[in-house]
Every structure is written in C-alpha cells, then in structure tokens.
Motif scaffolding. Structure first.
Motif, PDB file in Angstrom:
ATOM      1  N   PHE A 113     -18.950  56.001  12.178  1.00 40.03           N
ATOM      2  CA  PHE A 113     -20.372  56.323  12.088  1.00 40.03           C
ATOM      3  C   PHE A 113     -20.462  57.565  10.992  1.00 40.03           C
ATOM      4  O   PHE A 113     -21.613  57.694  10.497  1.00 40.03           O
ATOM      5  N   GLU A 114     -19.575  58.416  10.890  1.00 43.71           N
ATOM      6  CA  GLU A 114     -19.652  59.526   9.983  1.00 43.71           C
ATOM      7  C   GLU A 114     -19.959  59.364   8.667  1.00 43.71           C
ATOM      8  O   GLU A 114     -19.500  58.592   7.965  1.00 43.71           O
ATOM      9  N   LEU A 118     -27.803  56.635  11.610  1.00 40.42           N
ATOM     10  CA  LEU A 118     -27.573  55.910  13.064  1.00 40.42           C
ATOM     11  C   LEU A 118     -29.311  55.591  13.445  1.00 40.42           C
ATOM     12  O   LEU A 118     -30.084  56.532  13.583  1.00 40.42           O
ATOM     13  N   VAL A 137     -23.174  63.562  18.772  1.00 46.94           N
ATOM     14  CA  VAL A 137     -23.982  63.414  17.314  1.00 46.94           C
ATOM     15  C   VAL A 137     -24.796  65.080  17.114  1.00 46.94           C
ATOM     16  O   VAL A 137     -24.471  65.564  16.048  1.00 46.94           O
ATOM     17  N   PHE A 144     -23.470  63.459  10.249  1.00 54.12           N
ATOM     18  CA  PHE A 144     -24.257  62.066  10.428  1.00 54.12           C
ATOM     19  C   PHE A 144     -25.232  62.288   9.359  1.00 54.12           C
ATOM     20  O   PHE A 144     -25.829  63.369   9.212  1.00 54.12           O
ATOM     21  N   VAL A 147     -30.950  60.526  11.588  1.00 55.52           N
ATOM     22  CA  VAL A 147     -30.874  59.852  12.899  1.00 55.52           C
ATOM     23  C   VAL A 147     -32.052  59.394  13.489  1.00 55.52           C
ATOM     24  O   VAL A 147     -33.000  60.375  13.791  1.00 55.52           O
TER      25      VAL A 147
END
Length: 280
Positions: A113-114, A118, A137, A144, A147
């Motif tokens: 995911f980095e 998201l 997170v 990230f 979000v």
C-alpha cells in the motif's frame, strides 16, 4: 489441493491477562489484553487471534488495534444472542485470564500500500478489523497518499469507536464520510446505504487500493461501485467473514472451494476470489 504445513507452535495457547474492558455500545465491548510473559503478539493489520476462555471454549476474533500499539492488543467483541462464548467474554473483567493462539491468517499488505492512495470502506462491525489498518496508516501517515475512509452502520447508536471517529473527522489529511441506514432526531449526517457515499469520492483509480470490510451482503454492491470508479480488480481487497473455528485450516468450517479463509485469508485480492461461487 496443496498440502498445508502447520507450525506446531500454532497449537500452543499463550497465557494472557485482560488489562481493561470498555463498553462501546449495548452489544460490543473493547478488551485490551497483554500476554503474560511480556511477549509481543507480533501481528499485522487484518489478522485474528484464537481466544480461549477456560472452561467455556475458544473462538477466533479479529485484532482491532494497530501493531504500532506496544505492550498489548485490542479485541472488539459483539455479544451475539445466545452465543455461549461471546456472552461469557462480556462477563470478563480487568484482571481475568484468557488464552491466546496466533496471530493467524493473511492480513492487509501494508508494504504494498505504501506510496498509494487508500479507499477504506467499512460496514457495521467491519470497522473493528479495519480500525487496525486505519490506525496503522495514521501512525505511518507519510508512507501513504490520499486516504478516504467510508463508514456505514445501521443507526448512530450502533457506531463503534465514536471518540476516534471524531478525531478522524478533524484530521486534514484524511477524508472521512459516514452514513447510517436510519437516522435519529439529533443525527445531522448522511442517511442511506454506504454505496451512496462512493460516487462522491474523488480518486485516482490507477493509484488507489480499495479495502472493503463488512457484512457479506454489502460486498457485491460496494465492489460494483468501486469498479464503476475504474478501480482494477487487483487493487480491490476484501476481508471475508466466514464461520472460522480452528484457525489452522483443519476443521473446514471456513472453506470456500479450494481456499480456507483462516489460512489463505481473511484478506483476499478481489481478482483471486471473484469467480469462486459463494465467496462474495
């Protein structure tokens, strides 16, 4: 089917003590638990633990704290009707002993995911395992991109972790939206299904991983909205809710065709399971 290899330590029950118990709603309590030998549980967001109440039995429960929390871990337990285990769990207090096996299962691939955006979608009790990822997170926010958190629940009274949700709403580096199926006189937020929130989210589909956790009935409708936003199937992840028992892929309670949710999941990439009848 590929033969499964199980480490013998997976059968070992570790002694643990309840540090605190906090009531979240009429049905759910939050338990903060520490292993008695000072050992860390070393889990990943999305994994679960097998919890033993001596003289009652054992049940798998999602870990809802972030692994960045040190010294203890948290479990959110809903007391279900005449459920012997969950009702016994709700009678436990700080200082009581429990047994822990695990952690088990495949969690969320946080390293993958980095660097990406998201989209985190939770329905009902699905916020419990997803809270582990959300707080991970937040504690590693610079790793990230954008979000988005979408939360849906039946009524405002069913909303879990209300104090934390208030903090998520105040953060300028998180886009948080919430909806309820049925409002209340003092509810000023959205009313409607969680799918109603998705069209309004501005996202880059090629740079977004979407994570969906909630009741089984929710998945196909949420995934339909996500694919409608052009998020590829291999960038959608789901955590499947099944009747797990042993956590070791031995009893077969959580088997879907050739996969076991307890060992191969509960987190799956959607493109892996979308053609398995009964998975979604």
């Amino acid at each position: 089917m590929e033969k499964m290899s199980i480490n013998r330590s997976a059968y070992k029950i570790k002694e643990a003590k309840i540090l605190s118990v906090r009531r979240l709603t009429d049905s759910e309590k939050l338990f903060d638990i520490a292993l008695q030998n000072g050992e860390s549980l070393d889990y990943e967001p999305g994994q679960f633990a097998e919890v033993s109440i001596f003289g009652v039995g054992e049940a798998p429960i999602s870990i809802c704290s972030s692994p960045t929390k040190r010294g203890s871990f948290e479990l959110c337990v809903r007391a279900v009707g005449d459920g012997r285990f969950t009702n016994a769990m709700h009678k436990l207090e700080a200082g009581d002993d429990v047994g822990i096996r695990g952690p088990f299962g495949v969690g969320f691939p946080v390293q993958l995911f980095e660097g990406n955006d998201l989209m985190l979608v939770a329905g009902g009790l699905g916020i419990a395992p997803l809270r582990s990822l959300i707080n991970y997170v937040i504690d590693n926010r610079r790793d990230f991109g954008k979000v988005n958190i979408l939360l849906g629940c039946k009524t405002p009274l069913n909303m879990l972790f209300g104090d934390e949700i208030e903090n998520w709403q105040k953060r300028i580096d998180i886009n948080f939206s919430c909806t309820v199926d049925r409002g209340a006189p003092d509810w000023k937020g959205n009313v409607g299904l969680i799918t109603s929130l998705i069209p309004g989210v501005d996202l880059d589909p090629e740079n977004t991983f979407a994570v969906v956790v909630g009741p089984p009935v929710m998945y196909k409708f949420v995934i339909r909205e996500l694919t409608g936003k052009n998020i590829p199937d291999h960038r959608i992840l789901v955590s499947l809710e099944r009747h797990m028992k042993c956590g070791l892929g031995k009893c077969g309670h959580c088997q879907i065709h050739n996969i076991y949710c307890c060992q191969d999941g509960p987190v799956f990439f959607y493109d892996r399971i979308k053609d398995l009848k009964g998975a979604i």
